[in-house]
Design an enzyme around this catalytic site. Structure first.
Site, short mmCIF file in Angstrom:
data_model
loop_
_atom_site.label_atom_id
_atom_site.label_comp_id
_atom_site.label_asym_id
_atom_site.label_seq_id
_atom_site.Cartn_x
_atom_site.Cartn_y
_atom_site.Cartn_z
N ASP A 79 0.94 -1.21 -0.07
CA ASP A 79 0.01 0.11 -0.10
C ASP A 79 0.95 1.43 0.01
OD1 ASP A 79 -2.49 1.36 -0.04
OD2 ASP A 79 -2.74 0.99 2.24
N HIS A 80 0.23 2.36 -0.20
CA HIS A 80 0.94 3.74 -0.31
C HIS A 80 2.47 3.80 0.08
CE1 HIS A 80 -2.76 6.09 -0.49
NE2 HIS A 80 -3.15 5.10 0.23
N HIS A 176 -8.54 8.76 4.59
CA HIS A 176 -8.07 7.68 5.50
C HIS A 176 -8.79 7.84 6.91
CE1 HIS A 176 -4.65 7.11 2.43
NE2 HIS A 176 -5.70 6.23 2.30
N GLY A 177 -8.94 6.70 7.50
CA GLY A 177 -9.10 6.82 9.04
C GLY A 177 -10.42 6.74 9.58
N GLY A 206 -12.28 3.48 2.36
CA GLY A 206 -13.52 2.85 2.58
C GLY A 206 -14.35 2.72 3.84
N ASN A 226 -9.88 -1.05 -0.42
CA ASN A 226 -8.99 -0.92 0.55
C ASN A 226 -9.89 -0.57 1.94
OD1 ASN A 226 -7.06 -0.92 -1.42
ND2 ASN A 226 -6.12 1.08 -0.91
ZN LIG Z 1 -5.11 4.73 1.01
#
Ligand SMILES: [Zn+2]
Length: 281
Positions: A79-80, A176-177, A206, A226
């Site tokens: 990921d990232h 995110h979060g 998500g 994700n």
């Molecule tokens: Zn992400």
């Protein structure tokens, strides 16, 4: 299994495949068991932080030992990752795909480096997710809480044409979060991108979206979905609940059983919601 094989089918049939950010052997085994339970393909992904905390070799060997005997297609994704040396380490170790996160760079520099990453990945038979816009919210020390820049459609399409990435993470208003307020989504951007360049899109941020929002975005072409925060919350909440309920019980395996059941259940719910059950081959 390659990410591309898993995503191209999902994109063609318009279902989503969950990509869970695992943090250790327990969460890795639990999501694979969930995928087997509902006969779904699966994407296991790792943050740069997890790669650094466990070591690429240990993490990869765990993945292989757990995923190889699984009766469903499973792939391993990074990921990232803004760090080129971590991309190289993971590709050399055996990861099937990487997200080179050049969103902090200018689009020109990001394009130049993503072309290099795609070349490097191809030499390993691996695939690449691209990104030009930072997804709001810090995740495992990567990213920013600032509202990121969103580029015009033409610029995103030009990036896809120039780099030949296999899938793309567009900014569509997710973060995110944990959401503090209902996010304002821009699902039309997914439709517009897919119309111009029909490759699988990736939904970040998500956790916390409504079931209707997930279904709509998947129908528009978000084939990779994700899930990171939901796994962390489930894992740690189950830990807290067990310890609160058993303050004098010093029995780690009993705790692990609770954690595994909670994470596996969370994974099954997402796989079912995204429509990938019984899609394994
Ligand atoms: Zn992400």
């Amino acid at each position: 299994m390659s990410l591309k094989e898993i995503l191209d089918r999902a994109f063609a049939e318009r279902y989503g495949v969950a990509a869970f950010n695992v943090v250790n052997d327990l969460t890795l085994e639990a999501v694979v068991a969930a995928a087997e339970e509902v006969r779904s393909p699966l994407i296991v992904q790792t943050s740069v932080k997890t790669v650094k905390s466990m070591g690429a070799r240990v993490l990869y060997d765990l993945f292989r030992d757990i995923a190889e005997p699984a009766a469903v297609p499973v792939t391993l994704h990074l990921d990232h990752c803004p760090e080129r040396e971590v991309v190289t380490t993971c590709l050399q170790t055996g990861w099937n795909s990487v997200l080179f996160d050049g969103s902090a760079l200018s689009v020109a520099e990001n394009t130049r480096q993503t072309i290099e990453v795609v070349d490097e990945a191809r030499r390993h038979g691996a695939h690449v997710e691209g990104e030009i816009e930072g997804v709001r919210g810090v995740e495992d020390d990567v990213g920013s809480d600032e509202e990121g820049q969103v580029y015009p459609l033409e610029e995103a399409v030009a990036f896809l044409e120039a780099t030949n990435v296999d899938c793309f993470a567009p900014a569509i208003g997710t973060a995110h979060g944990v959401y503090s307020a209902e996010p304002e989504l821009n699902p039309q951007r997914v439709t517009d991108l897919v119309a111009r360049k029909p490759i699988p899109m990736v939904l970040h941020g998500g956790t916390g979206l409504s079931e209707a929002a997930f279904r709509d975005l998947i129908a528009r072409g978000c084939a990779k979905v994700n899930i990171s925060t939901a796994l962390k919350v489930t894992y740690l909440d189950s830990t807290r609940a067990f310890l609160d309920a058993n303050p004098t019980k010093y029995d780690p395996p009993s705790l692990f059983r609770e954690q595994r059941a909670a994470v596996k259940g969370m994974a099954e719910r997402h796989l079912t919601l995204f429509g990938s059950t019984d899609k394994a081959w």
